[in-house]
Design a protein around this motif. Structure first.
Motif, PDB file in Angstrom:
ATOM      1  N   GLU A  44       0.921  -1.226  -0.001  1.00 42.11           N
ATOM      2  CA  GLU A  44      -0.121   0.032   0.122  1.00 42.11           C
ATOM      3  C   GLU A  44       0.853   1.273   0.117  1.00 42.11           C
ATOM      4  OE1 GLU A  44      -2.300  -0.441   3.562  1.00 42.11           O
ATOM      5  OE2 GLU A  44      -2.799  -2.578   2.847  1.00 42.11           O
ATOM      6  N   LYS A  90       1.599   9.203   2.801  1.00 42.68           N
ATOM      7  CA  LYS A  90       2.652   9.390   3.885  1.00 42.68           C
ATOM      8  C   LYS A  90       3.891   8.242   3.816  1.00 42.68           C
ATOM      9  CE  LYS A  90       2.388   8.278   8.892  1.00 42.68           C
ATOM     10  NZ  LYS A  90       1.931   7.133   9.643  1.00 42.68           N
ATOM     11  N   GLU A  91       3.702   7.201   3.030  1.00 35.89           N
ATOM     12  CA  GLU A  91       4.712   6.477   2.544  1.00 35.89           C
ATOM     13  C   GLU A  91       5.825   7.157   1.701  1.00 35.89           C
ATOM     14  OE1 GLU A  91       1.516   5.110   2.780  1.00 35.89           O
ATOM     15  OE2 GLU A  91       1.802   3.654   4.015  1.00 35.89           O
ATOM     16  N   SER A  96       8.746   4.906   2.376  1.00 33.01           N
ATOM     17  CA  SER A  96       8.509   3.562   2.944  1.00 33.01           C
ATOM     18  C   SER A  96       7.354   2.868   2.007  1.00 33.01           C
ATOM     19  CB  SER A  96       8.126   3.720   4.490  1.00 33.01           C
ATOM     20  OG  SER A  96       6.770   4.369   4.587  1.00 33.01           O
ATOM     21  N   THR A 156       3.820  -0.039   3.187  1.00 33.03           N
ATOM     22  CA  THR A 156       2.840  -0.826   3.932  1.00 33.03           C
ATOM     23  C   THR A 156       2.934  -1.938   3.257  1.00 33.03           C
ATOM     24  OG1 THR A 156       2.046   1.043   5.175  1.00 33.03           O
ATOM     25  CG2 THR A 156       0.808  -0.951   5.454  1.00 33.03           C
ATOM     26  N   ALA A 205       1.025  -5.826   3.498  1.00 35.99           N
ATOM     27  CA  ALA A 205       0.011  -6.654   4.035  1.00 35.99           C
ATOM     28  C   ALA A 205       0.144  -8.062   3.491  1.00 35.99           C
ATOM     29  CB  ALA A 205      -1.450  -6.086   3.670  1.00 35.99           C
ATOM     30  N   ARG A 214      -0.402  -6.358   8.627  1.00 36.47           N
ATOM     31  CA  ARG A 214       0.257  -5.206   8.014  1.00 36.47           C
ATOM     32  C   ARG A 214       1.437  -5.089   8.847  1.00 36.47           C
ATOM     33  NH1 ARG A 214      -3.022  -0.900   8.002  1.00 36.47           N
ATOM     34  NH2 ARG A 214      -2.782  -0.095   5.917  1.00 36.47           N
ATOM     35  N   VAL A 215       2.506  -4.641   7.807  1.00 33.88           N
ATOM     36  CA  VAL A 215       3.804  -4.210   8.638  1.00 33.88           C
ATOM     37  C   VAL A 215       4.249  -3.093   7.723  1.00 33.88           C
ATOM     38  CG1 VAL A 215       4.616  -6.148   9.698  1.00 33.88           C
ATOM     39  CG2 VAL A 215       5.349  -5.872   7.525  1.00 33.88           C
ATOM     40  N   LYS A 216       5.219  -2.120   8.444  1.00 32.34           N
ATOM     41  CA  LYS A 216       6.110  -0.986   7.505  1.00 32.34           C
ATOM     42  C   LYS A 216       7.229  -1.444   7.136  1.00 32.34           C
ATOM     43  CE  LYS A 216       3.792   3.006   7.470  1.00 32.34           C
ATOM     44  NZ  LYS A 216       3.828   4.327   7.174  1.00 32.34           N
ATOM     45  N   SER A 230      11.075   0.144   5.096  1.00 30.75           N
ATOM     46  CA  SER A 230      11.578   1.571   4.304  1.00 30.75           C
ATOM     47  C   SER A 230      11.770   0.883   3.013  1.00 30.75           C
ATOM     48  CB  SER A 230      12.646   1.766   5.155  1.00 30.75           C
ATOM     49  OG  SER A 230      13.988   0.892   4.741  1.00 30.75           O
TER      50      SER A 230
END
Ligand code: PR8
Length: 474
Positions: free
Chosen positions: A345, A349-350, A355, A357, A359, A366-368, A370
């Motif tokens: 995703e 913001k990403e 970065s 997101t 899933a 879900r994890v973030k 970089s």
């Protein structure tokens, strides 16, 4: 995994038919019973599975060949047990005008073995190991079911010929390992059973089968391996000169891997109420990138999403879903239905943070990550998904099996859509009673491990000879 809290477990048939159609696996509306259309995702999976299996077969010295689609009545009739097993199930081409009828292969023993007779002269020609991935045709008299019980069967069949019984026995083990390797890559949970004599392949000395669990409690036989002894070799007059110069009749094995049933197992075992959950190896799309567009920032977000796609595309089958006529939510819904293992995703913001997101489809976590970590993180997620699916499916296979000591208990277990493990005296009468009174089939005893009886026969109370598994099946 809850056995009751989902549509998949509560109303399996409806769930399955809906998913295979909407996820573009199969369109079952072709108006001839037992024949269906493999849509793009079904065809893709079929090709991947075929390749996984063929690679293992080639590695172990099986030669790929293609044999004719038809046999003659005369060839078909040579092995007595084999005819008994298949004569009611064959499609026949009547050529009319006095020409001989042709029989469309329900399996290829009667087509390959007359050729083996011509090819095999001496022990130097053995072992002979051939295989082909083709469709075979069976006029199934029972109710047909998309992928599970079809009349046009896409499969791989392998046939081998050996100097002696020990070599044939070794071949059965090799086949078992090959099938285990492939089923493991597809994260399928199963047990390996030696079928009772009354249920072995027509013409075989014994048969072993891979039974995979299914959410409705019916087992799904995805593959079988048969030790044919010398039954077919005698019928088809296959002979060879032995090492000591005398003439001998060789030993044979054959084994088949049902591609459509394996696809069914992948869908049924891993899927959930949102749709498919595919192991990365068979997913037509492995990564989907979904830009979350905000007014005025469309270009930055799309440029960034393209960059992310370029980083992943060489490694994983990646799609950037940049359609502008549907919402991100609708895209999530669509790709979840398709079972795509990893979703990326990307919103404003990403872009600012450099970065993404991520899933994962199996757990929906879900994890973030970089951008620097992206490739490593996706690789890691794919491995984690694969091992989670395998673990989950194997655990499920074990958890649906329960011991039963009498008919009441067996009945209860089958009603709960599970598999009963019982002590059995070995008599056909008891097996028939089980079939008539509780609708369960004696599927056989474990082949991969030894299990000793732990009580008297659960049906008649007589002395038990073996521990067998009782289930309904497709
Ligand atoms: C043999 N001869 O024939 P087998 N729908 C879907 N899959 C099916 C169906 C069906 N109607 N019938 C069979 N299969 C031997 C071995 C050459 C190869 C699939 O064996 O009759 C099942 O997965 O046991 C089955 O295990 C496999 O084909 C082999 O069929």
């Amino acid at each position: 995994m809850s056995v009751s809290a989902s549509k998949k477990f509560e109303n399996f048939s409806e769930w399955f038919d809906d998913v295979i159609f909407r996820a573009r696996i199969v369109d079952n509306r072709f108006p001839v019973k037992g024949f269906s259309v493999y849509l793009e995702n079904g065809a893709f999976m079929l090709d991947v599975i075929k390749k996984l299996l063929e690679d293992e077969l080639e590695k172990t010295g099986h030669k790929k060949m293609y044999f004719p689609l038809v046999t003659s009545e005369e060839l078909f009739r040579k092995e007595a047990e084999h005819i008994k097993g298949f004569s009611k199930e064959v499609f026949v081409i009547d050529q009319g005008s006095g020409e001989q009828k042709l029989i469309i292969r329900p399996t290829s023993e009667t087509i390959m073995y007359p050729m083996f007779k011509l090819w095999i002269r001496s022990h130097a020609d053995l072992p002979l190991k051939v295989h082909q991935s083709v469709n075979v045709y069976r006029r199934e008299t029972m109710a047909t079911r998309a992928l599970y019980r079809v009349r046009e069967i896409p499969w791989n069949e392998a046939h081998t010929v050996h100097e002696n019984a020990a070599e044939a026995e070794k071949q059965v083990r090799e086949a078992m390992q090959i099938y285990e390797t492939v089923l493991k890559k597809l994260c399928i949970g199963y047990i390996i059973l030696k079928r009772p004599d009354f249920d072995k392949f027509a013409g075989a000395v014994y048969s072993i089968a891979f039974d995979a669990w299914n959410p409705d409690g019916k087992v799904n036989q995805v593959a079988t391996i048969h030790n044919l002894g010398r039954n077919f070799a005698k019928a088809y007059e296959i002979e060879f000169e032995k090492r000591d110069g005398s003439r001998g009749t060789p030993y044979q094995t054959c084994y088949g891997f049902g591609f459509s049933r394996v696809i069914a197992a992948i869908i049924a075992q891993h899927g959930d109420d949102r749709g498919l959950v595919l192991p990365p190896v068979v997913a037509p799309t492995q990564v989907v990138i979904i830009p979350i567009l905000f007014k005025g920032q469309e270009k930055q977000i799309l440029d960034y999403a393209s960059k992310v796609r370029d980083m992943l595309a060489g490694r994983w089958r990646t799609v950037l879903d940049d359609r502008d006529d549907i919402t991100p939510g609708e895209k999530f819904y669509h790709w979840e239905l398709m079972g795509v293992p990893v979703r990326v995703e990307i919103g404003p913001k990403e872009v600012v943070e450099s970065s993404v997101t991520l899933a994962r489809r199996d757990t929906l976590e879900r994890v973030k990550a970089s951008l620097d970590e992206l490739v490593g993180k996706v690789d890691e997620l794919m491995r984690a998904i694969e091992s989670n699916l395998l673990e989950r499916s194997r655990r499920m296979m074990l958890s649906v099996i329960s011991d039963a000591n009498n008919m009441e208990e067996i009945k209860k277990i089958l009603k709960e859509r599970r598999i009963a493990r019982i002590n059995w005296c070995g008599s056909i009468e008891c097996a028939e009673k089980l079939k008539d009174e509780v609708g369960g089939e004696v599927r056989g005893e474990r082949y991969d491990i030894v299990e000793k009886p732990f009580g008297p026969c659960a049906v008649c109370g007589g002395e038990a000879r073996s521990v067998v598994y009782v289930a309904r099946s497709y």
